[in-house]
Design a protein around this motif. Structure first.
Motif, PDB file in Angstrom:
ATOM      1  N   ALA A  12       0.905  -1.221  -0.058  1.00  0.00           N
ATOM      2  CA  ALA A  12      -0.037   0.021   0.064  1.00  0.00           C
ATOM      3  C   ALA A  12       0.917   1.186  -0.040  1.00  0.00           C
ATOM      4  N   LYS A  15      -2.147   3.528   2.997  1.00  0.00           N
ATOM      5  CA  LYS A  15      -2.428   2.357   3.993  1.00  0.00           C
ATOM      6  C   LYS A  15      -3.964   2.084   4.269  1.00  0.00           C
ATOM      7  N   TYR A  16      -4.280   0.887   4.741  1.00  0.00           N
ATOM      8  CA  TYR A  16      -5.646   0.657   5.473  1.00  0.00           C
ATOM      9  C   TYR A  16      -5.334   0.265   6.796  1.00  0.00           C
ATOM     10  N   TRP A  17      -5.628   0.901   7.731  1.00  0.00           N
ATOM     11  CA  TRP A  17      -5.539   0.559   9.187  1.00  0.00           C
ATOM     12  C   TRP A  17      -6.679   1.020   9.895  1.00  0.00           C
ATOM     13  N   SER A 103      -0.350 -12.255   3.038  1.00  0.00           N
ATOM     14  CA  SER A 103      -1.807 -12.354   3.207  1.00  0.00           C
ATOM     15  C   SER A 103      -2.576 -11.814   1.988  1.00  0.00           C
ATOM     16  N   SER A 135      -8.530 -11.555   3.931  1.00  0.00           N
ATOM     17  CA  SER A 135      -7.614 -10.417   4.460  1.00  0.00           C
ATOM     18  C   SER A 135      -7.903  -9.087   3.841  1.00  0.00           C
ATOM     19  N   GLY A 136      -8.377  -8.058   4.391  1.00  0.00           N
ATOM     20  CA  GLY A 136      -8.767  -6.877   3.521  1.00  0.00           C
ATOM     21  C   GLY A 136      -7.816  -6.487   2.367  1.00  0.00           C
ATOM     22  N   SER A 137      -6.364  -6.384   2.592  1.00  0.00           N
ATOM     23  CA  SER A 137      -5.427  -5.823   1.675  1.00  0.00           C
ATOM     24  C   SER A 137      -5.593  -6.964   0.430  1.00  0.00           C
ATOM     25  N   ARG A 140      -7.035  -6.073  -2.897  1.00  0.00           N
ATOM     26  CA  ARG A 140      -6.068  -5.387  -3.963  1.00  0.00           C
ATOM     27  C   ARG A 140      -5.393  -6.148  -4.851  1.00  0.00           C
ATOM     28  N   SER A 187      -1.158  -8.261  11.852  1.00  0.00           N
ATOM     29  CA  SER A 187      -1.983  -7.250  11.364  1.00  0.00           C
ATOM     30  C   SER A 187      -3.479  -7.370  11.522  1.00  0.00           C
ATOM     31  N   HIS A 191      -4.981  -4.022  13.819  1.00  0.00           N
ATOM     32  CA  HIS A 191      -6.225  -3.253  13.352  1.00  0.00           C
ATOM     33  C   HIS A 191      -7.099  -3.097  14.710  1.00  0.00           C
ATOM     34  N   MET A 237       0.596   6.165   9.511  1.00  0.00           N
ATOM     35  CA  MET A 237       0.000   4.835  10.137  1.00  0.00           C
ATOM     36  C   MET A 237       0.699   4.466  11.514  1.00  0.00           C
ATOM     37  N   ASP A 277       5.150  -1.613   6.402  1.00  0.00           N
ATOM     38  CA  ASP A 277       3.914  -2.320   6.548  1.00  0.00           C
ATOM     39  C   ASP A 277       4.037  -2.833   8.077  1.00  0.00           C
ATOM     40  N   ALA A 278       3.228  -3.887   8.385  1.00  0.00           N
ATOM     41  CA  ALA A 278       2.952  -4.468   9.758  1.00  0.00           C
ATOM     42  C   ALA A 278       4.465  -5.487   9.845  1.00  0.00           C
TER      43      ALA A 278
END
Ligand code: PMV
Length: 324
Positions: A12, A15-17, A103, A135-137, A140, A187, A191, A237, A277-278
Motif C-alpha cells: 500500500a 495504507k488501510y489501518w 496475506s 484479508s482486507g488487503s 487489491r 495485522s 487493526h 500509520m 507495513d506491519a
C-alpha cells in the motif's frame, strides 16, 4: 474440481489501518497499492468427496488454524451450492507473515483458485470482495499495476478497482529484508488496537488529501508526488500504531537505519522514499535509473539480509500446473 492460481502481494502507498467491520474486513478509509511482480503465491484448491475435512498445507507445513481460509471456502461452497471439503496447498516464493503482504497474495490466490475449482466464473469485483473476506488487503491483489480499494460501508460496495495497468508506469519498489521470521503481532490484532486511538481520528481526517496526491501522481507519472504522499502516509500509520495501548512498534534498529539512510540520500539528490507495513522490513520506492545504485547502497546497511527489486506486477491468474 481442481484449480491453481498465482497472485502477487501488493504494497500500500496509502495504507488501510483500522476496520469499520472486523468480520467482513471493511476498512475505515480508501487505500491505494502497487502490486509487486517478483513476489508470488501459488495456490491449488481441490474440492472432492474423498476429503473428510478441509485442510491447508502452507509452505509444505500442515496448518492448524483454518478460520480465515474457511471463510473463503464456505462462501465459495455457498455460491456454487456444493458440499465437498477442500484440500488447499499454497506456496510463497518469499517469507510468510513478515510484513511482506503474504496475506494479500495468499487470500487473492485462494479466492481465485477456490472459485474456479468450484466451477464458478466470478467477475473481478466479485473476486475482490471474496478475497477481502480472508484479508482486507487481498482484495487489491486481484489486480496488477496500481489499485484503489474503495472503503464503502457495505460488503458489496467495498472492493478494489484498477487505477493503472502494470506497464502504464515503470517505478521500482525494492523490498529490503531485515527479518524473515513471522511477526509477533499480526495485522489482524493491530487493526483491532487502532479502534480507540485518538490519533487514528486525525489520520482519517487527513488521509483524503494524500489519497488524492497518490491517485493524481500515478495518473501524471509524478514520482515526487507519489513518493512524498506515500512516505507521509506510512509515518502517519506507524504513529497510530505506536500510540496504541499497548504500543505497537514494528520497527527495529535495521528499519530505522534504512529510514535515516533514505533521508540522507534524498538530501544529497538521490530521490527515494520508504514505506513500511506491519513488520520491520522496508520497501523503497525509486526510479528505474536509480534502482541498481539504491540496491547496492541498501545491501551495505547493517542488518539488511537481502533486497528484492520489483516492478508493477500482474493480475491474479489461473495457471495449468497444479501443486498436487
Ligand atoms: O490485510 P491485512 O489485515 O493484513 O492488513 C494490512 C495492513 C497493512 O499492510 C499495514 C496496510 C495495507 O493497506 O496493506
Amino acid at each position: 474440481m481442481k484449480a491453481t492460481a498465482i497472485a502477487s502481494p501488493n504494497i500500500a502507498l496509502i495504507k488501510y489501518w483500522g476496520k469499520a467491520d472486523d468480520k467482513l474486513n471493511i476498512p475505515l478509509n480508501n487505500s491505494i497499492s502497487m502490486t509487486l511482480n517478483e513476489l508470488k503465491t501459488t495456490t491449488t484448491v481441490e474440492f472432492s468427496d474423498k476429503y473428510s475435512k478441509d485442510s491447508l498445507i502452507l509452505n509444505k507445513k500442515e496448518a492448524t488454524d483454518l478460520e480465515r481460509v474457511q471463510r473463503i471456502l464456505n462462501e465459495v461452497r455457498r455460491i456454487a451450492k456444493i458440499k465437498e471439503s477442500a484440500k488447499v496447498v499454497s506456496e510463497n516464493n518469499f517469507p510468510t507473515g513478515a510484513g511482506l503482504a503474504s496475506s494479500s497474495s495468499g487470500f487473492s490466490a485462494l479466492a481465485l483458485a477456490a472459485s474456479k475449482a468450484a466451477g464458478l466464473d466470478l467477475s473481478k469485483k466479485e473476486l475482490s470482495i471474496l478475497a477481502r473476506m480472508g484479508s482486507g488487503s487481498a482484495c487489491r491483489s486481484v489486480y496488477g499495476g496500481f489499485v484503489e480499494w474503495i472503503a464503502d460501508k457495505t460488503s458489496d460496495g467495498s472492493y478494489a478497482t484498477q487505477l493503472a495497468k502494470p506497464d502504464y508506469w515503470d517505478v521500482r519498489m525494492l523490498v529490503a529484508i531485515i527479518k524473515e521470521e513471522e511477526k509477533e503481532v499480526s495485522s489482524t490484532a493491530g487493526h483491532a488496537l487502532a479502534k480507540n486511538n485518538p490519533f487514528l481520528e486525525t489520520r482519517l481526517k487527513i488521509v483524503d488529501k494524500y489519497l488524492k496526491d497518490v491517485r493524481n501522481g500515478i495518473k501524471e507519472k509524478d514520482f515526487t508526488k507519489v513518493g512524498k504522499a506515500a512516505e507521509f502516509d506510512c509515518i502517519s500509520m506507524h504513529a497510530t500504531m505506536m500510540t496504541s495501548v499497548p504500543m505497537l512498534l514494528y520497527w527495529t534498529t535495521g528499519t530505522v537505519r534504512i529510514i535515516h539512510a533514505i533521508n540522507k540520500w534524498r538530501n544529497e539528490g538521490l530521490e527515494t522514499y520508504f514505506t513500511i507495513d506491519a513488520g520491520p522490513n522496508v520497501k523503497v520506492l525509486c526510479k528505474p535509473k536509480d534502482s541498481k545504485e539504491v540496491q547496492k547502497r541498501l545491501m551495505e546497511i547493517k542488518g539488511v539480509k537481502n533486497v528484492i527489486e520489483n516492478k508493477p506486477g500482474e493480475d491474479a491468474r489461473i495457471v495449468e500446473s497444479h501443486l498436487f
